[in-house]
Write a protein that holds these residues in place. Structure first.
Motif, PDB file in Angstrom:
ATOM      1  N   LEU A 141       0.683  -0.971  -0.057  1.00 47.14           N
ATOM      2  CA  LEU A 141       0.057  -0.126   0.064  1.00 47.14           C
ATOM      3  C   LEU A 141       0.718   1.245   0.089  1.00 47.14           C
ATOM      4  N   LEU A 142       0.324   2.234  -0.452  1.00 50.78           N
ATOM      5  CA  LEU A 142       0.887   3.583  -0.385  1.00 50.78           C
ATOM      6  C   LEU A 142      -0.148   4.725  -0.268  1.00 50.78           C
ATOM      7  N   GLY A 143       0.346   5.883   0.088  1.00 52.61           N
ATOM      8  CA  GLY A 143      -0.438   7.116   0.516  1.00 52.61           C
ATOM      9  C   GLY A 143      -1.602   6.814   1.490  1.00 52.61           C
ATOM     10  N   ASP A 144      -2.867   7.214   1.129  1.00 54.49           N
ATOM     11  CA  ASP A 144      -3.920   7.213   1.993  1.00 54.49           C
ATOM     12  C   ASP A 144      -4.651   5.722   2.396  1.00 54.49           C
ATOM     13  N   ALA A 145      -4.252   4.986   1.227  1.00 55.52           N
ATOM     14  CA  ALA A 145      -4.621   3.331   1.551  1.00 55.52           C
ATOM     15  C   ALA A 145      -3.871   3.004   2.763  1.00 55.52           C
ATOM     16  N   ALA A 146      -2.901   3.292   2.806  1.00 52.71           N
ATOM     17  CA  ALA A 146      -1.603   2.840   3.862  1.00 52.71           C
ATOM     18  C   ALA A 146      -1.890   3.765   5.318  1.00 52.71           C
ATOM     19  N   HIS A 147      -2.069   5.123   4.966  1.00 54.25           N
ATOM     20  CA  HIS A 147      -2.138   5.835   6.327  1.00 54.25           C
ATOM     21  C   HIS A 147      -2.967   7.102   6.402  1.00 54.25           C
ATOM     22  N   ARG A 148      -4.295   6.900   5.854  1.00 52.13           N
ATOM     23  CA  ARG A 148      -5.215   8.084   5.883  1.00 52.13           C
ATOM     24  C   ARG A 148      -5.084   8.963   7.022  1.00 52.13           C
ATOM     25  N   MET A 149      -5.158  10.217   6.945  1.00 56.65           N
ATOM     26  CA  MET A 149      -5.277  10.996   8.069  1.00 56.65           C
ATOM     27  C   MET A 149      -5.815  12.341   7.828  1.00 56.65           C
ATOM     28  N   GLN A 191       6.295  10.363  -1.053  1.00 60.21           N
ATOM     29  CA  GLN A 191       7.621   9.920  -0.408  1.00 60.21           C
ATOM     30  C   GLN A 191       7.576   8.475  -0.354  1.00 60.21           C
ATOM     31  N   ASP A 192       6.204   7.877  -0.096  1.00 55.23           N
ATOM     32  CA  ASP A 192       6.137   6.397  -0.339  1.00 55.23           C
ATOM     33  C   ASP A 192       6.522   5.906  -1.642  1.00 55.23           C
ATOM     34  N   MET A 212       7.864   2.952   6.106  1.00 54.15           N
ATOM     35  CA  MET A 212       6.821   3.958   5.779  1.00 54.15           C
ATOM     36  C   MET A 212       5.944   3.803   7.219  1.00 54.15           C
ATOM     37  N   LEU A 213       5.732   2.706   7.851  1.00 53.43           N
ATOM     38  CA  LEU A 213       4.906   2.654   8.987  1.00 53.43           C
ATOM     39  C   LEU A 213       5.376   3.710  10.010  1.00 53.43           C
ATOM     40  N   LYS A 214       6.758   3.548  10.210  1.00 51.21           N
ATOM     41  CA  LYS A 214       7.250   4.271  11.096  1.00 51.21           C
ATOM     42  C   LYS A 214       6.992   5.807  11.129  1.00 51.21           C
ATOM     43  N   ARG A 215       7.232   6.192   9.480  1.00 50.97           N
ATOM     44  CA  ARG A 215       7.370   7.473   9.460  1.00 50.97           C
ATOM     45  C   ARG A 215       5.925   8.103   9.382  1.00 50.97           C
ATOM     46  N   THR A 233       1.272  11.105  11.807  1.00 54.01           N
ATOM     47  CA  THR A 233      -0.356  10.742  12.338  1.00 54.01           C
ATOM     48  C   THR A 233      -0.366  11.507  13.740  1.00 54.01           C
ATOM     49  N   ARG A 234       0.547  11.286  14.457  1.00 52.98           N
ATOM     50  CA  ARG A 234       0.355  11.888  15.771  1.00 52.98           C
ATOM     51  C   ARG A 234       0.526  13.445  15.739  1.00 52.98           C
TER      52      ARG A 234
END
Length: 382
Positions: free
Chosen positions: A299-307, A320-321, A348-351, A356-357
């Motif tokens: 996954l990349l972008g909002d599919a991976a880390h929507r916010m 960047q992903d 990616m998940l760490k970033r 997100t925080r």
């Protein structure tokens, strides 16, 4: 490289997906982008994008597209005004010698999309391809689309946005409601249809913050004024409100009540018939999310880390992903596709967790009693 002789399918033709396709094609990868839009000329909605040095701009540098970016970006579009519900201005970058937006140049979505599309080989994008489902076939996936077409891919990369249909094939982690619902509006030909607000924004951006609410404005090069209301509400408010969001007058009645303490100059938002409106409840994924890496799907972008958009990181994170994933798949560092994807997902998940925080803190700050005071302190490094 580990993707030699592999067919790669990118689902979604937003900035993240198109950037990835460009970077992979520079290394002669076999890649297709499946996009639900009927063609490249479908109207592109949304606000102007500010690209950050270490992410969005870095992606364009790697893609060899900075010259075209500089020919299309809007130098003054990032200049910000901060004001309250009474139109009292607390910051005006149009009259300042220095601005906080100098290292975040702005470009409209449409020209950015065109730059990326024009950089791809002919027939890379398969238009009118709305993803429906996929199943395992051989070592890869068989993809099915609403138009009846089906295609095989060895590797599928989900760039299909916040409501990704592909994400569930990799993880069952669901999104969390942020407590804020936005209403997005686009006023076309705004110089005529909303002249006072058009002049107020002055080709840049406005953050109007007060009463635990927000009104964000930006202009686009085509003469559109885009605005976002932000209010604290229940998760199901859109469904339970009884408002037909295709009916401008119903939305206007809600606005007059919800923003009743705001100066009536803001009513100009709804005085034109040339407007589109869409409600957008804001969600995010858990900062500590993780899943088991597959060799055939990521996954990349909002599919991976929507916010929520209140830190301006969405498109930058996606781009960047794209360059981090492209680098892992093509740099000959990894012996297998799975190890390349695993390293990408870990970083990616760490970033994403950190961003997100930051974004959630910003979302809360902008809808708090001291929103303007705290935002100005943040700009000053306090």
């Amino acid at each position: 490289m580990v993707i030699d002789n592999k067919k790669i399918a990118i689902i979604g033709g937003g900035p993240g997906g198109l950037t990835l396709a460009r970077l992979l094609q520079l290394k002669n990868a076999d890649v297709k982008v499946y996009e639900r839009d009927e063609n490249k000329d479908v109207r592109v909605q949304g606000a102007t994008l500010d690209l950050h040095e270490e992410s969005g701009l870095e992606a364009l540098r790697r893609a060899g597209l900075m010259k075209k970016f500089k020919a299309n970006y809007r130098p003054n579009a990032g200049k910000l005004k901060i004001l309250d519900k009474d139109l009292t201005i607390h910051l005006n970058e149009h009259s300042a010698d220095e601005t906080y937006s100098e290292d975040r140049p702005e470009i409209d979505r449409a020209p950015l999309r065109k730059i990326l599309l024009d950089s791809l080989k002919p027939e890379t994008v398969v238009w009118d391809s709305q993803f429906i489902s996929m199943e395992k076939e051989g070592e890869g996936w068989k993809l099915h689309f609403k138009n009846g077409n089906s295609y095989y891919a060895d590797i599928v990369i989900a760039a299909d946005g916040a409501n990704s249909k592909i994400r569930s094939y990799l993880t069952d982690i669901t999104s969390i409601y942020s407590g804020i619902t936005m209403i997005e509006g686009n006023i076309y030909n705004a110089k005529i249809n909303a002249p006072k607000l058009w002049e107020l924004v002055n080709g840049g951006k406005v953050f109007a913050l007060d009463n635990n609410q927000s009104l964000l404005f930006s202009t686009k090069g085509d003469g559109t004024l885009t605005f976002y209301t932000g209010c604290k509400s229940d998760e199901n408010w859109v469904k339970n409100s009884g408002i037909d969001f295709k009916n401008k007058n119903q939305v206007f009645e809600w606005f007059k009540e919800e923003f009743s303490s705001w100066k009536k100059d803001f009513h100009e938002l709804f005085e034109s018939g040339e407007i589109s409106i869409i409600p957008r409840p804001q969600y995010h994924y858990p900062p500590d999310q993780s899943w088991e890496t597959l060799s055939t799907l990521t996954l990349l972008g909002d599919a991976a880390h929507r916010m929520p958009p209140y830190a301006g990181e969405g498109v930058n994170m996606a781009m960047q992903d794209a360059f981090e994933l492209a680098e892992n798949l093509t740099n000959n560092t990894f012996e297998t596709i799975q190890s390349a994807i695993s390293d990408y997902e870990k970083n990616m998940l760490k970033r994403a967790s950190e961003i997100t925080r930051i974004t959630l803190n910003s979302t809360e700050m902008l809808h708090s009693p001291k929103a303007i005071e705290n935002l100005l302190k943040m700009f000053k490094g306090e």
